[in-house]
Design an enzyme around this catalytic site. Structure first.
Site, mmCIF file in Angstrom:
data_model
loop_
_atom_site.group_PDB
_atom_site.id
_atom_site.type_symbol
_atom_site.label_atom_id
_atom_site.label_comp_id
_atom_site.label_asym_id
_atom_site.label_seq_id
_atom_site.Cartn_x
_atom_site.Cartn_y
_atom_site.Cartn_z
ATOM 1 N N GLY A 80 22.337 73.417 -10.579
ATOM 2 C CA GLY A 80 22.285 74.643 -10.220
ATOM 3 C C GLY A 80 22.809 75.653 -11.467
ATOM 4 O O GLY A 80 22.022 75.648 -12.557
ATOM 5 N N SER A 81 23.701 76.530 -11.060
ATOM 6 C CA SER A 81 24.225 77.145 -12.195
ATOM 7 C C SER A 81 24.758 76.690 -13.572
ATOM 8 O O SER A 81 24.777 76.941 -14.730
ATOM 9 C CB SER A 81 25.388 78.109 -11.871
ATOM 10 O OG SER A 81 26.469 77.326 -11.537
ATOM 11 N N GLU A 109 33.320 75.412 -8.433
ATOM 12 C CA GLU A 109 32.663 74.784 -7.316
ATOM 13 C C GLU A 109 33.514 74.567 -5.542
ATOM 14 O O GLU A 109 33.177 73.821 -5.048
ATOM 15 C CB GLU A 109 32.055 73.277 -7.482
ATOM 16 C CG GLU A 109 31.367 73.168 -8.831
ATOM 17 C CD GLU A 109 30.318 74.147 -8.640
ATOM 18 O OE1 GLU A 109 29.456 74.143 -7.724
ATOM 19 O OE2 GLU A 109 29.759 74.682 -9.938
ATOM 20 N N PHE A 154 26.427 65.716 -13.637
ATOM 21 C CA PHE A 154 25.198 66.339 -13.723
ATOM 22 C C PHE A 154 24.945 67.599 -12.866
ATOM 23 O O PHE A 154 25.778 68.097 -11.871
ATOM 24 C CB PHE A 154 24.268 65.325 -12.655
ATOM 25 C CG PHE A 154 22.980 65.523 -12.302
ATOM 26 C CD1 PHE A 154 22.023 65.321 -13.140
ATOM 27 C CD2 PHE A 154 22.468 66.314 -11.268
ATOM 28 C CE1 PHE A 154 20.675 65.720 -13.174
ATOM 29 C CE2 PHE A 154 21.282 66.734 -10.874
ATOM 30 C CZ PHE A 154 20.423 66.405 -11.833
ATOM 31 N N GLY A 155 24.511 68.550 -13.571
ATOM 32 C CA GLY A 155 24.264 69.919 -13.252
ATOM 33 C C GLY A 155 22.814 70.428 -12.483
ATOM 34 O O GLY A 155 21.945 69.862 -13.588
HETATM 35 C C1 SIN Z 1 25.552 72.686 -9.828
HETATM 36 O O1 SIN Z 1 25.111 73.426 -10.773
HETATM 37 O O2 SIN Z 1 25.538 71.389 -10.434
HETATM 38 C C2 SIN Z 1 26.274 73.015 -8.726
HETATM 39 C C3 SIN Z 1 25.626 74.343 -8.052
HETATM 40 C C4 SIN Z 1 26.170 75.562 -8.819
HETATM 41 O O3 SIN Z 1 27.120 75.634 -9.489
HETATM 42 O O4 SIN Z 1 25.012 76.179 -8.908
#
Ligand code: SIN
Length: 190
Positions: free
Chosen positions: A27-28, A99, A24-25
């Site tokens: 953010g980026s 990460e 599950f993402g």
């Molecule tokens: C994510 O996107 O799930 C983690 C935070 C990021 O890499 O911005």
């Protein structure tokens, strides 16, 4: 906890025994995959909310002048929309490296938009990591984002791309949209 969580994630081995799994993402990882995946679909997790409370020393800032990036904080009953990717453990090296600035592998159930609930992996930076910045006003967050830059680019691009992607997903996220609006107001005031 050390700044670099790569080893902690590798040692934990969470999900490494699977042939395939869901990631599950929020953010980026919503707008920039950068790794191979089998398929992806919008998804929602419950009990967590997105907050710009994590410092970024390695992507959108530096150790001396950290940017602010998204993490998840517990919020009973709240829903957080993001993107689920069907992956294999072959991409863990990429993910653990990307990460590494405080994020650890957690397990969460996710409701997939195209049907079903699946347990999967999510990277979360908690308050005990060394890069944690914690709560601040929307104005203070926006002002920090506006001046922060790192090896992955301007912090403002991270926020604006995330807000745009969330809008495309139809996600309701007052925190992210408020920071976006404040950034636009500050840019207009220049
Ligand atoms: C994510 O996107 O799930 C983690 C935070 C990021 O890499 O911005």
């Amino acid at each position: 906890m050390s700044f670099d969580t790569t080893e902690a994630n590798r040692r934990s081995g969470a999900f490494a025994d699977r042939d395939e799994l869901w990631l599950f993402g929020y953010g980026s990882l919503i707008y920039k995959a950068g790794f191979d995946y089998i398929r992806r679909t919008p998804a929602t997790i419950t009990g967590w909310q997105r907050r710009f409370w994590q410092g970024s020393h390695d992507h959108r800032g530096t150790p001396e002048a950290p940017g602010r990036v998204a993490t998840l904080v517990e919020a009973p009953g709240a829903g957080c929309m993001g993107m689920a990717y069907r992956i294999t453990p072959a991409v863990f090296d990429h993910l653990d490296h990307r990460e590494k600035n405080g994020y650890l592998r957690f397990s969460t159930p996710m409701q997939l938009a195209d049907g079903g609930v699946e347990d999967g992996l999510v990277y979360i930076a908690t308050a005990d990591n060394a890069a944690w910045l914690g709560p601040a006003s929307i104005d203070a967050i926006a002002r920090q984002v506006l001046v922060s830059h790192g090896p992955s680019g301007a912090n403002v691009d991270y926020v604006l791309k995330l807000a745009e992607s969330l809008r495309e997903l139809g996600a309701d996220d007052a925190h992210v949209y408020a920071i976006e609006a404040r950034l636009q107001a500050l840019a207009g005031a220049d």
